[in-house]
Design a protein around this motif. Structure first.
Motif, PDB file in Angstrom:
ATOM      1  N   GLN A 439       0.828  -1.204   0.000  1.00 29.07           N
ATOM      2  CA  GLN A 439       0.000   0.000   0.000  1.00 29.07           C
ATOM      3  C   GLN A 439       0.862   1.254   0.000  1.00 29.07           C
ATOM      4  N   ALA A 440       1.926   1.242   0.795  1.00 25.14           N
ATOM      5  CA  ALA A 440       2.819   2.401   0.841  1.00 25.14           C
ATOM      6  C   ALA A 440       3.507   2.616  -0.507  1.00 25.14           C
ATOM      7  N   LEU A 441       3.990   1.541  -1.102  1.00 25.04           N
ATOM      8  CA  LEU A 441       4.647   1.647  -2.403  1.00 25.04           C
ATOM      9  C   LEU A 441       3.677   2.150  -3.473  1.00 25.04           C
ATOM     10  N   THR A 442       2.446   1.654  -3.448  1.00 26.27           N
ATOM     11  CA  THR A 442       1.440   2.066  -4.428  1.00 26.27           C
ATOM     12  C   THR A 442       1.120   3.543  -4.299  1.00 26.27           C
ATOM     13  N   VAL A 443       0.992   4.009  -3.065  1.00 26.56           N
ATOM     14  CA  VAL A 443       0.722   5.429  -2.819  1.00 26.56           C
ATOM     15  C   VAL A 443       1.838   6.301  -3.393  1.00 26.56           C
ATOM     16  N   CYS A 444       3.080   5.788  -3.345  1.00 29.86           N
ATOM     17  CA  CYS A 444       4.242   6.584  -3.762  1.00 29.86           C
ATOM     18  C   CYS A 444       4.549   6.505  -5.256  1.00 29.86           C
ATOM     19  N   LEU A 445       3.773   5.734  -5.999  1.00 31.80           N
ATOM     20  CA  LEU A 445       4.028   5.605  -7.432  1.00 31.80           C
ATOM     21  C   LEU A 445       4.081   6.954  -8.134  1.00 31.80           C
ATOM     22  N   ASP A 446       3.195   7.851  -7.765  1.00 29.86           N
ATOM     23  CA  ASP A 446       3.103   9.147  -8.449  1.00 29.86           C
ATOM     24  C   ASP A 446       3.605  10.292  -7.587  1.00 29.86           C
ATOM     25  N   SER A 447       4.361   9.970  -6.527  1.00 31.09           N
ATOM     26  CA  SER A 447       4.775  11.003  -5.570  1.00 31.09           C
ATOM     27  C   SER A 447       5.655  12.082  -6.195  1.00 31.09           C
ATOM     28  N   ILE A 448       6.597  11.667  -7.027  1.00 27.39           N
ATOM     29  CA  ILE A 448       7.493  12.667  -7.634  1.00 27.39           C
ATOM     30  C   ILE A 448       6.694  13.659  -8.467  1.00 27.39           C
ATOM     31  N   ASN A 449       5.736  13.165  -9.229  1.00 28.56           N
ATOM     32  CA  ASN A 449       4.930  14.070 -10.073  1.00 28.56           C
ATOM     33  C   ASN A 449       4.103  15.035  -9.244  1.00 28.56           C
ATOM     34  N   LYS A 450       3.726  14.619  -8.040  1.00 27.18           N
ATOM     35  CA  LYS A 450       2.918  15.485  -7.173  1.00 27.18           C
ATOM     36  C   LYS A 450       3.760  16.483  -6.398  1.00 27.18           C
ATOM     37  N   GLN A 451       4.981  16.111  -6.100  1.00 28.83           N
ATOM     38  CA  GLN A 451       5.814  16.941  -5.228  1.00 28.83           C
ATOM     39  C   GLN A 451       6.824  17.802  -5.990  1.00 28.83           C
ATOM     40  N   TYR A 452       7.039  17.490  -7.265  1.00 31.50           N
ATOM     41  CA  TYR A 452       8.043  18.224  -8.042  1.00 31.50           C
ATOM     42  C   TYR A 452       7.466  18.640  -9.396  1.00 31.50           C
ATOM     43  N   LYS A 453       7.977  19.739  -9.907  1.00 28.08           N
ATOM     44  CA  LYS A 453       7.626  20.165 -11.261  1.00 28.08           C
ATOM     45  C   LYS A 453       8.480  19.370 -12.243  1.00 28.08           C
ATOM     46  N   ILE A 454       7.854  18.787 -13.247  1.00 24.76           N
ATOM     47  CA  ILE A 454       8.567  17.952 -14.220  1.00 24.76           C
ATOM     48  C   ILE A 454       8.999  18.793 -15.413  1.00 24.76           C
ATOM     49  N   ILE A 455      10.294  18.769 -15.724  1.00 23.50           N
ATOM     50  CA  ILE A 455      10.802  19.501 -16.880  1.00 23.50           C
ATOM     51  C   ILE A 455      11.377  18.517 -17.890  1.00 23.50           C
ATOM     52  N   ASP A 456      11.595  18.983 -19.095  1.00 23.76           N
ATOM     53  CA  ASP A 456      12.137  18.141 -20.158  1.00 23.76           C
ATOM     54  C   ASP A 456      13.608  17.839 -19.888  1.00 23.76           C
TER      55      ASP A 456
END
Length: 484
Positions: A439-456
Motif C-alpha cells: 500500500q505504501a509503495l502504491t501510494v508513492c508511485l506518483d509522488s514525484i509528479n505530485k511533489q516536483y515540477k517535471i521539466i524536459d
C-alpha cells in the motif's frame, strides 16, 4: 477463576500495595483475550484530556539502579552501566526472574509478562513462517546473530563477576525470553537530576535515559491510529496522562514509537490490522538498476561505476555535505512521502545516463562530467524540479519492487479474532505486513509528479553540455595566453 485471572488480580493488588502506584478510579485492567489483545486498560468512566491515569514511582521500575542485584553484589551497578543499557537490564531481569523468582519484589509483575510460548516476535518464528514475509526487508533486521553475541557477552559478564552460581545456568531460551520481553515492553526513561534547575542539555539527553521495565505502563496496548495517552516524566515518578478525551468503555492506548507494521511485528510480535500510520515500503537498489537498464540500455558495469564514483569521489562528496544518497534501499511512506535522497540519486543517475557518448569517455572526463551533473541536479531538486526521466525511472523502480510481492497482497482482509493456530496467525500477520508495504509503495508511485515540477530532460542536458563547452573554450583561451 483461571490462572490468567489470578495473575491479573495479584498484579493489580501488587501495584497499589507494593509498587505504590497511584491509579485513577476511572481505569481498570480487563481481560481481552477473546479479541487476542490479552490484558488491556479500559476507561470505567469518561476521562478528560490531560487527566492523570496513573503514577509510578521510579523505585518501582526495574533497571540497573533499582534491581536487587545491587544490594547482593555491591559495586555491580557501575559495571552494569559500562556493559550498556541493553545488556545491563538483561542481567538485572534475569537475576530477578530466573534467580530470585518468588523472592523478587517484582514477582507478581513478572507473572503477567509473556512466556516463551506467548512471545511472538520474529526471533520465535521458524524458517517456514519467516518465508511468508518474503520479500519484506524486515527479514534482514531480525538480528539473531547480534542476539547470540549478546548472550555470549552476558555469559562472560556473569563468570567475570562471580555470579556463576546464580546465573551460570541461564540457557539460550531463558536469555531469549528476557531479551525479547525487554524489546517488547521496556521504556527508555528520561532521568532528571534532582539538582537540575530546568536547563536542558540536548547533547546529554540520550545518556540521561535509563532502559527500564515499567509495570502497568506496559499493560496498555499500542495503536498508531488510536493512541490517546502518553507517558510523562518528573524527578521522582512517571505519569500516564490522557492526550485526548476517552469515553467510558473505550480502551486506553499508548504508542511504542513511529514504527511501520514490519517493525511492530519484529519488535513487539503483533501487527495493526489496518496498517500503521508510519508504514513504508522499500525500493531496493536492484529495482533501480533494473529500471535503468531497461530504459537506457546501459549495463551493470556502467551503473556500478556511477554508484562507486558517487560514493568515493572526494569532489562529489563535498556536494552532498556528508549525506549519503547511494543506499541499498529507500523508504516510501504511506503518507506519499519519498526520501529526498532517492529523488536526488535518481535525478543524477538518469541525467548521467542520457549524456551523448558518455560510455566512451575516459575516466577523468567521466568524473568531471559526473561532478558537473551532480552539482546541477542538486540545484534542480532544491528548486523542486526534476526531469521526466527521473520521474519515469522512479515509477519503473517502484513497479519492479511491487512485482516482487504476491499478487493478492493488497486484497488481503485479516481476521484473527477466533484463530488459535499459531501457524495461521503468523501467516496472517506476515500477509498484513506485506499488504502494508504494498500500500505504501502504491501510494508513492506518483509522488514525484505530485511533489516536483517535471521539466524536459533536454533542457537540463543542454545546460550541462553548454557549461562543458564553455569550460573547454575557457581552457583553450588560457592555453593561448600561456603560449604568448
Amino acid at each position: 477463576m483461571d490462572q490468567f485471572d489470578r495473575d491479573t488480580k495479584n498484579f493489580v493488588g501488587w501495584l497499589s500495595d507494593v509498587a505504590h502506584v497511584k491509579q485513577s478510579p476511572k481505569i481498570a485492567v480487563k481481560d481481552l483475550r477473546n479479541s487476542n489483545e490479552g490484558r488491556a486498560v479500559i476507561a470505567t468512566d469518561d476521562i478528560d484530556t490531560d487527566e492523570k491515569l496513573f503514577e509510578i514511582p521510579f523505585e518501582s521500575l526495574i533497571n540497573i539502579e533499582t534491581s536487587q542485584i545491587n544490594n547482593d553484589y555491591p559495586g555491580i551497578q557501575e559495571k552494569l552501566a559500562e556493559l550498556g543499557q541493553w545488556n545491563g537490564l538483561v542481567i538485572c531481569l534475569l537475576y530477578e526472574w530466573e534467580y530470585l523468582g518468588q523472592r523478587s519484589r517484582w514477582w507478581p509483575y513478572m507473572q503477567v509478562l509473556p512466556t516463551s510460548t506467548t512471545l511472538n516476535g520474529l526471533m520465535y518464528w521458524d524458517e517456514e513462517q519467516l518465508d511468508n514475509l518474503k520479500p519484506s526487508l524486515v527479514l534482514e533486521r531480525i538480528g539473531k546473530e547480534g542476539a547470540k553475541r549478546m548472550y555470549e557477552t552476558v555469559q562472560a559478564f556473569v563468570i567475570e563477576n562471580g555470579m556463576k552460581d546464580v546465573l551460570g545456568n541461564v540457557s539460550w531460551d531463558d536469555f531469549l525470553r528476557v531479551a525479547s520481553t525487554i524489546m517488547s515492553y521496556s521504556f527508555d526513561v528520561e532521568k532528571t537530576d534532582e539538582n537540575d534547575e530546568g536547563e536542558e542539555d540536548d547533547e546529554n539527553e540520550q545518556s540521561a535515559s535509563l532502559k527500564s521495565m515499567v509495570p502497568f505502563a506496559d499493560t496498555l496496548n499500542a495503536d498508531t491510529h488510536k493512541c490517546n495517552a502518553h507517558l510523562e516524566y518528573d524527578k521522582s515518578s512517571l505519569k500516564m496522562c490522557a492526550i485526548q478525551p476517552i469515553k467510558k468503555g473505550e480502551q486506553v492506548y499508548n504508542i511504542y514509537g513511529e514504527h511501520p507494521n514490519s517493525e511492530i511485528l519484529r519488535r513487539y510480535g503483533y501487527v495493526e490490522l489496518d496498517g500503521s500510520v508510519f508504514d513504508f515500503g522499500e525500493v531496493c537498489m536492484t529495482n533501480i538498476k533494473e529500471s535503468l537498464k531497461n530504459k537506457f540500455k546501459v549495463d551493470d558495469k556502467f551503473i556500478d561505476w556511477i554508484l562507486e564514483a558517487l560514493k568515493d569521489d572526494e569532489m562529489i562528496e563535498k556536494f552532498f555535505e556528508d549525506e549519503e544518497i547511494v543506499l541499498d534501499s529507500y523508504d516510501c511512506y504511506i503518507s506519499g512521502e519519498i526520501l529526498t535522497e532517492l529523488v536526488l540519486f535518481l535525478q543524477i543517475i538518469t541525467t548521467f545516463c542520457i549524456i551523448p557518448g558518455i560510455t566512451s569517455e575516459d575516466e577523468v572526463n567521466r568524473r568531471s562530467l559526473l561532478a558537473r551533473v551532480t552539482k546541477k541536479c542538486i540545484q534542480l531538486v532544491e528548486n523542486s524540479m526534476v526531469t521526466a526521466s527521473c520521474s519515469d525511472v522512479s515509477q519503473l523502480a517502484i513497479r519492479n519492487r511491487l512485482n516482487e510481492y504476491p499478487g493478492d497482497c493488497i486484497e488481503y482482509k485479516p481476521d484473527f479474532a477466533n484463530e488459535d493456530d499459531i501457524n495461521k496467525i503468523r501467516e496472517g500477520m506476515a500477509k498484513v505486513v506485506l499488504k502494508s508495504e504494498c500500500q505504501a509503495l502504491t501510494v508513492c508511485l506518483d509522488s514525484i509528479n505530485k511533489q516536483y515540477k517535471i521539466i524536459d530532460d533536454q533542457k537540463l542536458l543542454n545546460n550541462i553540455i553548454k557549461r562543458k563547452g564553455e569550460g573547454d573554450k575557457d581552457s583553450k583561451k588560457s592555453n593561448k595566453r600561456q603560449h604568448r
